[in-house]
Design an enzyme around this catalytic site. Structure first.
Site, PDB file in Angstrom:
ATOM      1  CE  LYS A   1      -1.044  28.135  -4.519  1.00 15.59           C
ATOM      2  NZ  LYS A   1      -1.961  28.845  -5.698  1.00 15.59           N
TER       3      LYS A   1
ATOM      4  CD  GLU B   1       1.488  38.289  -5.874  1.00 15.29           C
ATOM      5  OE1 GLU B   1       1.596  36.734  -5.697  1.00 15.29           O
ATOM      6  OE2 GLU B   1       0.773  38.857  -5.070  1.00 15.29           O
TER       7      GLU B   1
ATOM      8  NE  ARG C   1      -2.708   1.566  -1.060  1.00 12.36           N
ATOM      9  CZ  ARG C   1      -3.136   1.173  -2.202  1.00 12.36           C
ATOM     10  NH1 ARG C   1      -3.787  -0.118  -2.564  1.00 12.36           N
ATOM     11  NH2 ARG C   1      -2.604   1.824  -3.382  1.00 12.36           N
TER      12      ARG C   1
ATOM     13  CG  ASP D   1      -1.044  37.249  -9.072  1.00 21.50           C
ATOM     14  OD1 ASP D   1      -0.931  35.880  -9.291  1.00 21.50           O
ATOM     15  OD2 ASP D   1      -1.796  37.539  -8.147  1.00 21.50           O
TER      16      ASP D   1
END
Length: 281
Positions: free
Chosen positions: A133, A195, A98, A216
């Site tokens: 992320k 940014e 697994r 952005d």
């Protein structure tokens, strides 16, 4: 990627989480002396990443297990294709199955998705990069999978580059102040990225001496103007809501880098399974 020793330490923790005091089902049903072969195969087409990780999982469970990759790391496989085999104690194979599959499926899913994005910008100068992320505890492996899929890595964490975002700008009072403060505080070897959301902010970042300017969520026409305005004086990164449908148009604006959170934050695992006592065809 982690050193083998560091990765093995992580794997030991993950095996403890899954096996705990013992795999009661396997121990109560499979004779201790039973030997077998497990074949790992793809149940859908994709790019394989994580074979060395899966091997280390099985070897950590039982050093006497023998793991053989049947395809190369980074290979594109078709549905039904065999990708590896593991032989030895059936108890050990089933106990490690697994965790090995979870990691292999996750990393292969990331590599597959990254490959799609990288192919979409083929022929342009833009490179596809990941973001922070990532899944907590899996960042290094997930960023490794991005590289296997043909992408590149952005900064690894908060400590290895300065990225001044909207809340930093609000907190200090402006782009110029933020860049100046960062420049005075960090080593000269560390890059500073800013940014931006408007052409005025792009100009501010240029005047402040930013090394990298992120565009952005800019419309394509504004992005083209920003690339012209920057004129090679800083690395240009596009970010925000990038999809497979939009990335080619973004790359064609002339940006250098396109960061894509979707490479890791919501990727679908590649479906991979293990069949016991199946021999190679």
């Amino acid at each position: 990627m982690w050193s083998k020793r560091e990765l093995q330490r992580k794997i030991e923790e993950w095996l403890q989480e899954d096996i705990g005091f013992g795999d009661v089902t396997t121990m109560s049903t499979i004779p201790e002396t039973a030997q077998g072969v497990g074949i790992l195969y793809a149940k859908e087409a994709g790019v394989i990443a994580g074979l060395p990780v899966a091997q280390l999982v099985f070897e950590t469970v039982d050093p006497t297990l023998s793991f053989t990759a049947l395809v190369k790391e980074g290979a594109r496989v078709e549905k039904g294709e065999q990708i590896a085999e593991v032989s030895g104690s059936v108890r050990s194979i089933l106990s490690g199955e697994r965790l090995a599959l979870n990691l292999l499926q996750r990393l292969s899913g990331i590599a597959t998705r990254t490959s799609e994005y990288a192919q979409a910008v083929s022929g342009t100068k833009a490179r596809v990069v990941d973001t922070r992320k990532t899944t907590p505890g899996l960042r290094m492996l997930e960023k490794y999978a991005v590289r296997v899929g043909g992408g590149h890595n952005h900064r690894y964490a908060l400590y290895d580059a300065v990225m001044i975002k909207d809340n930093h700008i609000k907190g200090v009072g402006g782009i110029a102040q933020a860049v100046a403060s960062a420049r005075a505080a960090v080593p000269h070897t560390m890059t500073i990225e800013v940014e931006t959301e408007t052409l005025d902010q792009v100009q501010e970042a240029l005047d402040a001496g930013a090394d990298i300017i992120m565009l952005d969520n800019m419309p394509l026409d504004v992005m083209k103007q920003a690339v012209t305005l920057i004129g090679g004086r800083a690395v240009v990164e596009a970010s925000g809501g990038v999809t497979l449908d939009t990335i080619r148009s973004i790359a064609e604006t002339g940006v250098d880098v396109i960061s894509v959170g979707a490479l890791t934050h919501s990727v679908k695992a590649l479906d991979i399974s293990l069949d016991l006592n199946t021999r190679k065809r």
